[in-house]
Scaffold this active site. Structure first.
Site, PDB file in Angstrom:
ATOM      1  N   PRO A  11       0.805  -1.236   0.000  1.00 45.12           N
ATOM      2  CA  PRO A  11       0.000   0.000   0.000  1.00 45.12           C
ATOM      3  C   PRO A  11       0.832   1.278   0.000  1.00 45.12           C
ATOM      4  CG  PRO A  11       0.031  -0.976   2.188  1.00 45.12           C
ATOM      5  CD  PRO A  11       0.703  -1.963   1.274  1.00 45.12           C
ATOM      6  N   GLU A 279      18.195  -5.415  -2.798  1.00 42.86           N
ATOM      7  CA  GLU A 279      18.201  -5.537  -1.342  1.00 42.86           C
ATOM      8  C   GLU A 279      19.416  -6.347  -0.896  1.00 42.86           C
ATOM      9  OE1 GLU A 279      16.013  -3.959   0.440  1.00 42.86           O
ATOM     10  OE2 GLU A 279      14.625  -3.389  -1.177  1.00 42.86           O
TER      11      GLU A 279
END
Length: 340
Positions: A11, A279
């Site tokens: 979100p 990452e």
């Protein structure tokens, strides 16, 4: 039975771009004949990974992942170890969206990306495996410049997007150092010093679409790129060559190899952190394996260049026949008596 799709979305991605588009995306998927549901990722680690694994084990036919490269990587890690894996579709809403760039999926427009699913264009894609248990879809990298993704605060990523990476990258360029190492690959062994290492699965790395210009999405090979200089001016010159049609691949400061496996061993006490899909993925030593055609992705094949996809056996047979015919014609022309 009706097909089932699970939307897994972040979100906070793209200034909450996904959050605003969820109702319309669900409606689009329903229109394509899917019984559709949604899961909003949580701040806890591996939220998307665990939900993707659960959806796959529950028998969902399709997982639609909305977010950046990190969210996509989590979903892939959730389903890659399983024997039965659902198809994946991407709705890019992150900062760099390298994977979506390679698959020619609209970025910054979740609704347009969702509508592509209706074209039913899929490709069985290669993915990478590291340490025998970690999976990645786009890039494994090492070197101080690849640490940009760790150095840019998430707040700046959200506010300034890719610009934040560029600014931090320019800041780190003067700090590049050479790393002594030994790299084993299909063609042999490299021993020496490098400043940057890239093992790419696609042609889109860090926003550059020509770093691995001949990378194919489903041929079973990594593109291994080693940069043998840490000189700032030379690095800038190599970046210029990358932007100028990928001409860096023939430069003497670059090692450019196609290989299915890669093993990286540092030969000093210097720490080498490995970047997997943007990452931190652990430290070297590391072994990388290409898992050929491991996951089916919805892609935009209309816009992907033919050379970015491996030819089918039938296509290869036709190509071989055409080449043989061409050679026979050339031989015949050489032997044929010349007309006066």
């Amino acid at each position: 039975m009706q097909k089932r799709a699970r939307l897994i979305y972040n979100p906070t991605s793209g200034q909450e771009l996904m959050l605003k588009a969820v109702p319309e995306i669900l409606e689009i998927l329903e229109g394509f004949g899917y019984e559709t549901s949604a899961f909003q990722t949580k701040p806890e680690a591996n939220s998307a990974l665990e939900e993707a694994k659960r959806a796959a084990l529950a028998g969902f036919d399709l997982i639609v992942v909305g977010g950046g490269d990190g969210t996509i990587n989590e979903v892939v890690n959730g389903i890659a170890p399983l024997d039965k894996r659902p198809a994946l579709a991407i709705i890019p809403a992150g900062t760099t969206n390298d994977y979506a760039r390679a698959l020619k999926i609209p970025r910054g427009n979740p609704v347009a990306a969702a509508k592509l699913i209706g074209k039913n264009q899929v490709l069985q894609m290669d993915i990478g495996r590291a340490y025998g248990e970690r999976y990645f879809i786009n890039i494994a990298a090492a070197g101080s410049l690849t640490e940009v993704t760790y150095a840019v605060p998430s707040q700046l990523k959200t506010m300034f997007g890719y610009l934040a990476y560029l600014v931090k990258g320019v800041e780190l360029l003067p700090q590049l150092t050479m790393i002594p190492l030994r790299i084993e690959h299909d063609e042999g062994v490299f021993e020496g010093e490098v400043s940057l290492i890239f093992a790419a699965l696609t042609n889109s790395v860090g926003g550059f679409e020509q770093l691995a210009p001949d990378a194919q999405l489903d041929d079973g090979f990594f593109t291994l790129i080693l940069i043998k200089t840490a000189n700032l001016l030379e690095i800038l010159d190599l970046i210029r060559l990358v932007l100028n049609g990928g001409k860096h691949i023939e430069d003497k400061r670059v090692v450019y190899i196609k290989t299915r496996t890669i093993t990286i061993h540092p030969t000093s006490d210097q720490r080498m952190m490995i970047n997997l899909d943007g990452e931190y993925g652990g430290d070297a030593p590391i072994k990388l394996e290409n898992l050929n055609k491991h996951i089916t992705f919805f892609v935009n094949t209309d816009d992907i260049a033919d050379e970015a996809m491996a030819a089918s056996p039938a296509e290869l047979e036709c190509l071989a026949m055409a080449q043989k015919f061409s050679h026979e014609v050339d031989d015949w022309e050489k032997r044929a008596p010349k007309q006066e």
